[in-house]
Scaffold this active site. Sequence first.
Site, PDB file in Angstrom:
ATOM      1  N   SER A  97     -26.151  26.606   3.519  1.00  0.00           N
ATOM      2  CA  SER A  97     -25.344  26.070   2.424  1.00  0.00           C
ATOM      3  C   SER A  97     -24.500  27.167   1.774  1.00  0.00           C
ATOM      4  CB  SER A  97     -26.268  25.379   1.401  1.00  0.00           C
ATOM      5  OG  SER A  97     -25.538  24.649   0.461  1.00  0.00           O
ATOM      6  N   ASP A 196     -25.100  14.666   5.817  1.00  0.00           N
ATOM      7  CA  ASP A 196     -25.358  15.677   4.792  1.00  0.00           C
ATOM      8  C   ASP A 196     -24.817  15.132   3.473  1.00  0.00           C
ATOM      9  OD1 ASP A 196     -25.163  17.905   3.023  1.00  0.00           O
ATOM     10  OD2 ASP A 196     -24.977  19.296   4.705  1.00  0.00           O
ATOM     11  N   HIS A 226     -29.174  17.908   4.564  1.00  0.00           N
ATOM     12  CA  HIS A 226     -28.584  19.196   4.189  1.00  0.00           C
ATOM     13  C   HIS A 226     -29.526  20.386   4.394  1.00  0.00           C
ATOM     14  CE1 HIS A 226     -25.915  22.018   2.325  1.00  0.00           C
ATOM     15  NE2 HIS A 226     -26.817  22.337   1.415  1.00  0.00           N
TER      16      HIS A 226
END
Length: 250
Positions: A97, A196, A226
């Site tokens: 991320s 996601d 995610h």
Amino acid sequence: MREQYPVLPGAEPFYAEHGPVGVLLVHGFTGTPHSMRPLAQAYAKAGYTVCLPRLKGHGTHYKEMEQTTFHDWIDSVEEGYEWLKERCGTIFVTGLSMGGTLTLYMAERYSSIRGIVLINAAIDIPAIRTGMAAEGEVPRYLDSIGSDLKDPEAKELSYEKTPTASLVQLDGLMELVKSELERVACPALIFVSDEDHVVPPENADIIFRGIQSSDKEIVRLENSYHVATLDYDQLFIIERSLQFFAKHSG
């Protein structure tokens, strides 16, 4: 003066000294080293020297995060990189991320990085700008963005609230990194979840097109959301990233 908060149990950094090849791991926005620990432990078991720092303002309290900037987060990653450089001649970076955003930042500035592994890396989240531009007063804290996981048994250690000021910092970091993607020339393995709910999967394509790496690959994750490092595809990510390190460590 910044208020001090204790580190949450499970949010501690992880270090392991083994061979001459090192891996720097970077966790995500509002998250902690907990989300990357399974990878860090697997890499260490495979003989790599591993550094998984806790980003400043993370793993304590969201009010402490609110007081940090993306420069503080960069500092945390660069400190980890320096720790590895003292011990290793070859260094890879792996990020989830925003950790992927910071991984790209490092690859843009440190040409000695041998390769990068990105997992649902963030480079463009239009919803942040849309939210900031909305009419009316923007709340100081928003709902948590943590634990976007397909596995109902899995749970991410992350903040229960998201500071709006920190989202502004994240947006600034992404804008900076996105503007300099062409500086990335090292090999890149890009994992992206088909579904996601935090970072649009199209981010992987933006990164793939933007970096100048001649050796780059997008790998689709069909069974994770995610936080894929804690989800059903965890072992697959570990296996493929270890193959990547072995191939490029020389």
